[in-house]
Design a protein around this motif. Structure first.
Motif, PDB file in Angstrom:
ATOM      1  N   UNK A   1      26.859 -10.804  69.273  1.00  0.00           N
ATOM      2  CA  UNK A   1      25.999 -11.625  70.124  1.00  0.00           C
ATOM      3  C   UNK A   1      24.610 -11.013  70.247  1.00  0.00           C
ATOM      4  N   UNK A   2      23.633 -11.859  70.550  1.00  0.00           N
ATOM      5  CA  UNK A   2      22.260 -11.399  70.729  1.00  0.00           C
ATOM      6  C   UNK A   2      22.152 -10.530  71.972  1.00  0.00           C
ATOM      7  N   UNK A   3      21.118  -9.680  72.001  1.00  0.00           N
ATOM      8  CA  UNK A   3      20.801  -8.820  73.136  1.00  0.00           C
ATOM      9  C   UNK A   3      21.915  -7.840  73.455  1.00  0.00           C
ATOM     10  N   UNK A   4      22.406  -7.203  72.407  1.00  0.00           N
ATOM     11  CA  UNK A   4      23.393  -6.142  72.530  1.00  0.00           C
ATOM     12  C   UNK A   4      22.944  -4.969  71.662  1.00  0.00           C
ATOM     13  N   UNK A   5      23.468  -3.778  71.919  1.00  0.00           N
ATOM     14  CA  UNK A   5      23.055  -2.630  71.102  1.00  0.00           C
ATOM     15  C   UNK A   5      23.532  -2.761  69.659  1.00  0.00           C
ATOM     16  N   UNK A   6      22.736  -2.223  68.739  1.00  0.00           N
ATOM     17  CA  UNK A   6      23.240  -2.017  67.389  1.00  0.00           C
ATOM     18  C   UNK A   6      24.432  -1.071  67.462  1.00  0.00           C
ATOM     19  N   UNK A   7      25.370  -1.218  66.542  1.00  0.00           N
ATOM     20  CA  UNK A   7      26.497  -0.287  66.492  1.00  0.00           C
ATOM     21  C   UNK A   7      26.094   0.933  65.670  1.00  0.00           C
ATOM     22  N   UNK A   8      26.821   2.015  65.885  1.00  0.00           N
ATOM     23  CA  UNK A   8      26.578   3.260  65.156  1.00  0.00           C
ATOM     24  C   UNK A   8      27.780   3.552  64.267  1.00  0.00           C
ATOM     25  N   UNK A   9      27.515   3.808  62.994  1.00  0.00           N
ATOM     26  CA  UNK A   9      28.576   4.271  62.100  1.00  0.00           C
ATOM     27  C   UNK A   9      28.679   5.788  62.107  1.00  0.00           C
ATOM     28  N   UNK A  10      27.636   6.450  62.526  1.00  0.00           N
ATOM     29  CA  UNK A  10      27.635   7.893  62.760  1.00  0.00           C
ATOM     30  C   UNK A  10      26.918   8.139  64.076  1.00  0.00           C
ATOM     31  N   UNK A  11      27.255   9.218  64.780  1.00  0.00           N
ATOM     32  CA  UNK A  11      26.561   9.510  66.037  1.00  0.00           C
ATOM     33  C   UNK A  11      25.060   9.662  65.823  1.00  0.00           C
TER      34      UNK A  11
ATOM     35  N   UNK B   1      19.335  15.725  71.875  1.00  0.00           N
ATOM     36  CA  UNK B   1      20.727  15.301  71.932  1.00  0.00           C
ATOM     37  C   UNK B   1      20.935  13.932  72.530  1.00  0.00           C
ATOM     38  N   UNK B   2      19.910  13.366  73.171  1.00  0.00           N
ATOM     39  CA  UNK B   2      20.093  12.109  73.882  1.00  0.00           C
ATOM     40  C   UNK B   2      19.053  11.037  73.550  1.00  0.00           C
ATOM     41  N   UNK B   3      17.747  11.408  73.493  1.00  0.00           N
ATOM     42  CA  UNK B   3      16.768  10.326  73.413  1.00  0.00           C
ATOM     43  C   UNK B   3      15.469  10.648  72.691  1.00  0.00           C
ATOM     44  N   UNK B   4      15.050  11.893  72.606  1.00  0.00           N
ATOM     45  CA  UNK B   4      13.756  12.158  71.984  1.00  0.00           C
ATOM     46  C   UNK B   4      13.859  12.048  70.474  1.00  0.00           C
ATOM     47  N   UNK B   5      12.915  11.322  69.886  1.00  0.00           N
ATOM     48  CA  UNK B   5      12.964  11.003  68.460  1.00  0.00           C
ATOM     49  C   UNK B   5      12.876  12.259  67.605  1.00  0.00           C
ATOM     50  N   UNK B   6      13.438  12.186  66.424  1.00  0.00           N
ATOM     51  CA  UNK B   6      13.281  13.263  65.452  1.00  0.00           C
ATOM     52  C   UNK B   6      11.789  13.416  65.146  1.00  0.00           C
ATOM     53  N   UNK B   7      11.285  14.636  65.284  1.00  0.00           N
ATOM     54  CA  UNK B   7       9.865  14.877  65.081  1.00  0.00           C
ATOM     55  C   UNK B   7       9.040  14.788  66.350  1.00  0.00           C
TER      56      UNK B   7
ATOM     57  N   UNK C   1      20.412   7.171  76.569  1.00  0.00           N
ATOM     58  CA  UNK C   1      19.394   8.201  76.517  1.00  0.00           C
ATOM     59  C   UNK C   1      19.696   9.352  77.450  1.00  0.00           C
ATOM     60  N   UNK C   2      18.656   9.880  78.103  1.00  0.00           N
ATOM     61  CA  UNK C   2      18.817  11.083  78.919  1.00  0.00           C
ATOM     62  C   UNK C   2      19.857  10.918  80.021  1.00  0.00           C
ATOM     63  N   UNK C   3      19.995   9.719  80.546  1.00  0.00           N
ATOM     64  CA  UNK C   3      20.889   9.504  81.676  1.00  0.00           C
ATOM     65  C   UNK C   3      22.328   9.224  81.262  1.00  0.00           C
TER      66      UNK C   3
ATOM     67  N   UNK D   1      20.589   7.313  73.356  1.00  0.00           N
ATOM     68  CA  UNK D   1      19.683   6.172  73.386  1.00  0.00           C
ATOM     69  C   UNK D   1      20.060   5.189  72.279  1.00  0.00           C
ATOM     70  N   UNK D   2      20.184   3.919  72.644  1.00  0.00           N
ATOM     71  CA  UNK D   2      20.491   2.867  71.688  1.00  0.00           C
ATOM     72  C   UNK D   2      19.402   1.808  71.723  1.00  0.00           C
ATOM     73  N   UNK D   3      19.316   1.045  70.643  1.00  0.00           N
ATOM     74  CA  UNK D   3      18.298   0.006  70.539  1.00  0.00           C
ATOM     75  C   UNK D   3      18.950  -1.378  70.561  1.00  0.00           C
ATOM     76  N   UNK D   4      18.141  -2.369  70.929  1.00  0.00           N
ATOM     77  CA  UNK D   4      18.625  -3.737  71.128  1.00  0.00           C
ATOM     78  C   UNK D   4      18.510  -4.541  69.835  1.00  0.00           C
ATOM     79  N   UNK D   5      19.576  -5.263  69.495  1.00  0.00           N
ATOM     80  CA  UNK D   5      19.450  -6.324  68.498  1.00  0.00           C
ATOM     81  C   UNK D   5      19.272  -7.622  69.274  1.00  0.00           C
ATOM     82  N   UNK D   6      18.063  -8.180  69.207  1.00  0.00           N
ATOM     83  CA  UNK D   6      17.711  -9.317  70.051  1.00  0.00           C
ATOM     84  C   UNK D   6      18.182 -10.655  69.504  1.00  0.00           C
ATOM     85  N   UNK D   7      18.715 -10.683  68.278  1.00  0.00           N
ATOM     86  CA  UNK D   7      19.207 -11.937  67.694  1.00  0.00           C
ATOM     87  C   UNK D   7      20.689 -11.783  67.356  1.00  0.00           C
ATOM     88  N   UNK D   8      21.328 -12.873  67.014  1.00  0.00           N
ATOM     89  CA  UNK D   8      22.738 -12.800  66.651  1.00  0.00           C
ATOM     90  C   UNK D   8      22.901 -12.047  65.338  1.00  0.00           C
ATOM     91  N   UNK D   9      23.987 -11.299  65.226  1.00  0.00           N
ATOM     92  CA  UNK D   9      24.268 -10.567  63.993  1.00  0.00           C
ATOM     93  C   UNK D   9      24.764 -11.482  62.880  1.00  0.00           C
TER      94      UNK D   9
END
Length: 712
Positions: free
Chosen positions: A156-166, A172-178, A286-288, A298-306
């Motif tokens: 469904x739209x407006x749900x997190x992308x799934x992770x195949x790897x952590x 460890x939680x939210x700050x981007x690589x780099x 993320x941090x919390x 931290x996860x990101x939103x997929x705003x459209x249907x998969x």
């Protein structure tokens, strides 16, 4: 004082009886009141101001003259629900930043519950109440809810992308690589993404053409990508603290994560960095996240249907679908352009709220806005707009034909049945014509044949697929925008132009020959071949959205930075996930990355093969026979397309979705037939993704099977 809005999409994360849940409080209620509420008010003020400033800028006509604004245009949330989620996430995380110093990490569940409640936070989708009606059984919902009987939010739209790897974040939680410039990986700093773009991906516009496939393969990939994933960025274009415009800072301050320009880069003369905005986070990650029931980065939103469901045509929400429909009649039609037409054929309607690039030579004052479709990125490029236009015409053609066959059907049934057919048509083109060409025999064996709906396979789009693997197509884009005449020669009136001249320019379609020359250019000209020495040409690396001599964007750098922003694990982790061995030195990746010069460049940049950014690593690998990806991307693409097909209850071949007669009719279809039915083209290839020189391999449209609607 700003009134705290608790009517947003609130989900109370913790039981109301917090005092009795066995959790040990770190601060008492009075301290909670004295610290959390003021911090929330401050966050509302700062985030609200930043968003207000951004909204005000959108109303300024001049913003459409800058490549940065054009990039931001198609990264905005597509509907109010997504915008509410993104805003709540910004408020939530910024409040946490404010409190971090004051509370010294003494957070309790009660604190987090307050943050969630008063920011409008939604950490997870609430399982919707699925209606048990005839319509709900026959037709999929616009937002993708209730496809799965129990995991009703899958796909469904407006749900997190799934992770195949952590996820892999620096803290460890939210700050981007780099994010931390002095952070070491295997004793070395990761290279700047612009440095990688310059040294390993830079090439001229003189490209090797794909001898097998037409440029239609590229544009269908982009179109179907927009059907299944969209990652909105933060609603604000300014830092929350200080309200500094992200275009004017080179500091990493959310939501800004600027792309640093190396000292030896020619761009250093005009800019020390290129602007970049972090993707909107799912609230409560993320941090919390450690404070919730389970650790969650931290996860990101997929705003459209998969799902491959033609949401590009109909939208991923009921609100948008109603705007796009022609409700003035009871015929189940879609709205079309009321001002312009392509001969006797319709154009997409304009979006009155979105301006686009205008013809600099036009003095009439008649503004041509961006097009309006189920996906907001429709006007990003003219080739993409052309594919969208085909489907809106095809919907109305089929709806009118069904009305003749079934005069007793009302407008709602006509709309839903046509939408169902168009969605199935997308699936036929995607899995029968497109997917076999990009994943090849190896990938097809990995994906396997369709044996029915699988309730244990999650069709939700994975983060690595959306952010890296399916972006392989960026390396197949031609640097030229070609328009051809009826004999598939260069058009005498509307010549070939550079790619960047066709960004966000609907006026070129309206005033320069319609979509027929564009479609011939897609069918009759080659895709760019993925070659290690020719990864990203200057139209995308140096002139992305280039307008009026502004500093343009760099697609290679954007993709690399986005992967780091999303916490994508690096090459070694994905090698292991896809059945390859982990590599300790560059000689151990020579079987996959066969180009010795490229390997030496990567070694100079990354020092260790395991830390190569996954998007670049996938492009660097040798293509598998009959595919357009190496081992890594073939693994990821075949897995995702398998889940999308098998995990979709409404996939057209699933028993009961269509009658056997209807399935047989659909299986005779091809993308070529859609083009024949919706354009003025009279000769095409039977498979428009294959390349040949006209007239070799081209046939009359009369010889291509049509959809037999009598099965309906």
């Amino acid at each position: 004082m700003i009134k705290v809005n608790i009517t947003l999409i609130c989900l109370v994360l913790i039981k109301s009886t917090l005092a009795n849940d066995g959790f040990s409080y770190d601060i008492d209620q009075s301290e909670l009141e004295s610290l959390v509420r003021p911090a929330l008010r401050e966050a509302f003020q700062q985030v609200g101001r930043a968003i207000h400033r951004t909204d005000k800028n959108w109303k300024n006509e001049d913003v459409w003259k800058t490549p940065l604004r054009l990039f931001q245009y198609f990264k905005q949330p597509p509907c109010q629900e997504t915008a509410d989620m993104a805003k709540a996430g910004d408020i939530y995380h910024y409040t946490f930043d404010i409190l971090q110093n004051k509370l010294k990490n003494r957070f309790s569940r009660a604190t987090v519950a307050e943050l969630a409640k008063f920011s409008g936070c939604r950490v997870n989708s609430m399982s919707p109440k699925c209606p048990n009606t005839c319509l709900a059984t026959l037709y999929r919902s616009h937002n993708g809810d209730c496809n799965h009987a129990t995991n009703t939010y899958w796909g469904a739209a407006n749900n997190p992308f799934v992770r195949w790897l952590p996820a892999k974040y620096e803290n460890g939680f939210s700050t981007a690589i780099g994010w931390e410039s002095d952070r070491l990986y295997n004793g070395h700093r990761l290279p700047l993404v612009r440095e990688v773009s310059n040294d390993a991906m830079n090439t001229s516009n003189n490209q090797s053409g794909d001898s097998s496939y037409s440029h239609m393969l590229v544009v269908w990939g982009q179109y179907i990508d927009h059907d299944i994933d969209f990652t909105p960025q933060s609603l604000s274009t300014s830092t929350f603290q200080g309200l500094t415009n992200c275009a004017n800072t080179c500091e990493n301050k959310s939501p800004c994560y600027p792309i640093q320009v190396p000292a030896n880069d020619q761009r250093i003369k005009t800019a020390k960095c290129l602007p970049f905005f972090r993707s909107a986070a799912v609230c409560g990650t993320g941090d919390t996240s450690a404070l919730f029931h389970k650790l969650r980065p931290r996860e990101q939103i997929n705003a459209v249907t998969s799902f491959v469901d033609a949401s590009t045509v109909y939208g991923s929400s009921d609100a948008l679908s109603n705007v796009l429909r022609n409700l003035s009649t009871d015929e189940g039609l879609m709205r079309v352009n009321a001002l312009y037409s392509d001969g006797s054929r319709a154009y997409l309607p304009f979006d009155p709220s979105k301006g686009c690039v205008q013809d600099p030579r036009d003095l009439s004052g008649n503004k041509i806005n961006c097009f309006h479709a189920g996906d907001g990125r429709v006007s990003e490029h003219l080739t993409l707009s052309a594919i969208h236009t085909l489907w809106i015409r095809e919907h109305n053609r089929i709806a009118r034909a069904l009305k003749v066959i079934n005069p007793h059907w009302n407008g709602e049934i006509l709309y839903q049945e046509t939408r169902k057919i168009i969605g199935a048509y997308h699936q036929v083109v995607n899995w029968k014509e497109y997917v076999p060409k990009i994943i090849g025999p190896t990938g097809m064996a990995m994906m396997g044949s369709y044996t029915g709906y699988k309730t244990n396979e999650n069709p939700s789009i994975s983060n690595v697929f959306a952010t890296a693997a399916f972006r392989f197509g960026h390396a197949t884009i031609s640097p030229m925008f070609r328009r051809l005449d009826e004999s598939y020669n260069n058009h005498p009136t509307y010549p070939t132009i550079l790619l960047h001249q066709a960004f966000f320019s609907p006026w070129r379609m309206i005033r320069e020959g319609g979509i027929d020359p564009i479609m011939r250019g897609l069918i009759g000209k080659a895709a760019k071949l993925i070659v290690p020495s020719e990864m990203m040409h200057e139209e995308l690396r140096e002139k992305l959205f280039l307008l009026q001599n502004q500093v343009a964007l760099d697609l290679a750098s954007l993709n690399l930075q986005r992967g780091r922003d999303h916490g994508l694990p690096l090459y070694n982790d994905w090698r292991e996930e896809c059945g390859m061995s982990r590599a300790d030195n560059f000689s151990q990746v020579a079987m996959e990355i066969t180009d010795a010069l490229l390997r030496s460049k990567l070694e100079r940049l990354y020092k260790h093969p395991g830390y190569i950014d996954v998007w670049l690593a996938g492009l660097a690998e040798e293509l598998l026979p009959g595919s357009r990806g190496g081992k890594l991307f073939t693994c990821m693409l075949s897995r995702q397309f398998k889940f999308l097909r098998n995990g979709d209850r409404f996939y057209y071949e699933n028993t009961g979705v269509f009658t056997p007669q209807q399935v047989a009719a659909l299986n005779r279809l091809s993308f070529a037939r859609v083009i024949c039915d919706t354009t003025g083209l009279t000769e095409v290839r039977r498979d428009v993704f294959f390349l040949s020189t006209y007239p070799t391999g081209f046939v009359s449209c009369n010889s291509i099977p049509s959809l037999d609607l009598m099965a309906w």
